[in-house]
Design a protein around this motif. Sequence first.
Motif, PDB file in Angstrom:
ATOM      1  N   GLY A   1       0.821  -1.240   0.177  1.00  0.00           N
ATOM      2  CA  GLY A   1       0.113   0.131  -0.057  1.00  0.00           C
ATOM      3  C   GLY A   1       0.763   1.394  -0.077  1.00  0.00           C
ATOM      4  O   GLY A   1       0.363   2.348  -0.660  1.00  0.00           O
ATOM      5  N   LYS A   2       1.849   1.194   0.722  1.00  0.00           N
ATOM      6  CA  LYS A   2       2.793   2.283   0.558  1.00  0.00           C
ATOM      7  C   LYS A   2       3.438   2.701  -0.769  1.00  0.00           C
ATOM      8  O   LYS A   2       3.595   4.022  -0.950  1.00  0.00           O
ATOM      9  N   ILE A   3       3.695   1.731  -1.300  1.00  0.00           N
ATOM     10  CA  ILE A   3       4.184   1.778  -2.690  1.00  0.00           C
ATOM     11  C   ILE A   3       3.353   2.507  -3.673  1.00  0.00           C
ATOM     12  O   ILE A   3       3.541   3.289  -4.103  1.00  0.00           O
ATOM     13  N   TRP A   4       2.143   1.859  -3.690  1.00  0.00           N
ATOM     14  CA  TRP A   4       1.121   2.530  -4.139  1.00  0.00           C
ATOM     15  C   TRP A   4       0.502   3.751  -4.201  1.00  0.00           C
ATOM     16  O   TRP A   4       0.477   4.589  -4.990  1.00  0.00           O
ATOM     17  N   ALA A   5       0.570   4.059  -2.610  1.00  0.00           N
ATOM     18  CA  ALA A   5       0.458   5.547  -2.443  1.00  0.00           C
ATOM     19  C   ALA A   5       1.421   6.610  -2.967  1.00  0.00           C
ATOM     20  O   ALA A   5       1.211   7.467  -3.524  1.00  0.00           O
ATOM     21  N   SER A   6       2.607   6.142  -2.838  1.00  0.00           N
ATOM     22  CA  SER A   6       3.747   6.849  -3.175  1.00  0.00           C
ATOM     23  C   SER A   6       3.724   7.140  -4.180  1.00  0.00           C
ATOM     24  O   SER A   6       4.317   8.267  -4.818  1.00  0.00           O
ATOM     25  N   GLN A   7       3.311   6.356  -5.183  1.00  0.00           N
ATOM     26  CA  GLN A   7       3.491   6.465  -6.740  1.00  0.00           C
ATOM     27  C   GLN A   7       2.313   7.581  -7.137  1.00  0.00           C
ATOM     28  O   GLN A   7       2.251   8.135  -8.298  1.00  0.00           O
ATOM     29  N   MET A   8       1.338   7.822  -6.254  1.00  0.00           N
ATOM     30  CA  MET A   8       0.503   8.898  -6.450  1.00  0.00           C
ATOM     31  C   MET A   8       0.758  10.255  -5.746  1.00  0.00           C
ATOM     32  O   MET A   8       0.059  11.083  -5.542  1.00  0.00           O
ATOM     33  N   GLY A   9       1.842  10.154  -5.176  1.00  0.00           N
ATOM     34  CA  GLY A   9       2.654  11.147  -4.409  1.00  0.00           C
ATOM     35  C   GLY A   9       1.778  11.553  -2.973  1.00  0.00           C
ATOM     36  O   GLY A   9       1.954  12.561  -2.477  1.00  0.00           O
ATOM     37  N   GLN A  10       1.330  10.544  -2.507  1.00  0.00           N
ATOM     38  CA  GLN A  10       0.422  10.217  -1.276  1.00  0.00           C
ATOM     39  C   GLN A  10       1.457   9.733  -0.091  1.00  0.00           C
ATOM     40  O   GLN A  10       1.789   8.437  -0.517  1.00  0.00           O
ATOM     41  N   LEU A  11       1.818  10.179   1.149  1.00  0.00           N
ATOM     42  CA  LEU A  11       2.730   9.296   1.872  1.00  0.00           C
ATOM     43  C   LEU A  11       1.938   8.828   3.197  1.00  0.00           C
ATOM     44  O   LEU A  11       2.513   8.393   3.946  1.00  0.00           O
ATOM     45  N   GLY A  12       0.621   9.141   3.239  1.00  0.00           N
ATOM     46  CA  GLY A  12       0.008   8.951   4.495  1.00  0.00           C
ATOM     47  C   GLY A  12      -0.436   7.388   4.618  1.00  0.00           C
ATOM     48  O   GLY A  12      -0.493   6.739   3.831  1.00  0.00           O
ATOM     49  N   ASN A  13      -0.073   6.982   6.034  1.00  0.00           N
ATOM     50  CA  ASN A  13      -0.142   5.503   6.389  1.00  0.00           C
ATOM     51  C   ASN A  13      -1.723   5.227   6.185  1.00  0.00           C
ATOM     52  O   ASN A  13      -1.912   3.807   6.025  1.00  0.00           O
ATOM     53  N   ALA A  14      -2.720   6.043   6.341  1.00  0.00           N
ATOM     54  CA  ALA A  14      -4.070   5.729   6.336  1.00  0.00           C
ATOM     55  C   ALA A  14      -4.519   5.242   4.924  1.00  0.00           C
ATOM     56  O   ALA A  14      -5.129   4.281   4.640  1.00  0.00           O
ATOM     57  N   LEU A  15      -4.132   6.112   3.847  1.00  0.00           N
ATOM     58  CA  LEU A  15      -4.306   5.740   2.337  1.00  0.00           C
ATOM     59  C   LEU A  15      -3.723   4.453   2.026  1.00  0.00           C
ATOM     60  O   LEU A  15      -4.065   3.352   1.509  1.00  0.00           O
ATOM     61  N   ALA A  16      -2.206   4.244   2.569  1.00  0.00           N
ATOM     62  CA  ALA A  16      -1.547   3.084   2.285  1.00  0.00           C
ATOM     63  C   ALA A  16      -2.257   1.783   2.928  1.00  0.00           C
ATOM     64  O   ALA A  16      -2.381   0.605   2.324  1.00  0.00           O
TER      65      ALA A  16
END
Length: 316
Positions: free
Chosen positions: A251-266
């Motif tokens: 989830g962190k990889i997928w979120a970071s590829q969107m420019g999002q670093l929050g753990n909740a989204l990940a």
Amino acid sequence: MARWITRTAFAALIVCAGLAQASESITLRIGFLRGPTDLALAKEKGTLEKALAAHQVKVVWAGPFAAAAPAYEALNAGSIDMTTGSSTAFVTAIAAGLPLRFFASQAMPAEGEGIVVRNNSDIHSLQDLRGKKVAVNKGGTGEYLLSRALERAGIPEQDVTKVYLSPSDTGTAFVGGHVDAWAIWDPFLSLARESYDARLLSNGKQVGSENAAGYFVSEAFYQAHPEVLNWVYEVLQQENHWAKAHPLEAGKIWASQMGQLGNALAAQLGKVNTVPVTPVDEAAITHIGHIADWYQQQGLIASHPDIRQHVVTLTP
């Protein structure tokens, strides 16, 4: 002596030609879409490049593309050889004559697609969509989800205003109240819930979706290098197993590829999207056929495409 030299030289030429052919590399150009896919994990971790290099295949990434439709157009134009997308977008693409093949599938999880509204919205059921503006991507998953939802609710399509926007362009319109609802899929659905104050009105299962995420290759590349698909599929399987064992890290990889670093989204992306990747088997072909039936009934495609002619059934 002259005859011996001639034969020796000829044999040497054959050996040299064989070595040159063996060392000749294949270039695989991949159109990248941001999303919770195993291919996105392979891109970030470099596992695909490493695995294919052992087979003299060079990987070149293009994009990112905003959605499957422009990636398919690039594939049709010969700019890329492979990409990800959805079975819904696949149906509209092959119905329009695009030469591509579906070779691996991931069933869309129920919570990975659906229709969202703002938390303070007065829309609390599908019936409340009458007279509202709903953002969808034209001919893709969004329009499919909305059509299925309206059919489930018994609402004529003309009673809702479709606002055609790409997923990456919809966030501002949604937050600003320029649209009342958004038919969407992950990672954008999770992003809307975590960052755009959205709530899920109805998920994919509730609207009757048969959609799936998929991996697609151009007809030309498939005919020239069919063996490469099996090598790619092996990497997808490896990444799929890794994601199941490490959902938060995925989830962190997928979120970071969107420019999002929050753990909740990940955490949300990892929880929802670590579903099995499989060959396109008979069950998948049946589901794709149902989607094609639906699009034809809705008048979104002129005729039912031959699904089997656009599928590769791998036997790993």
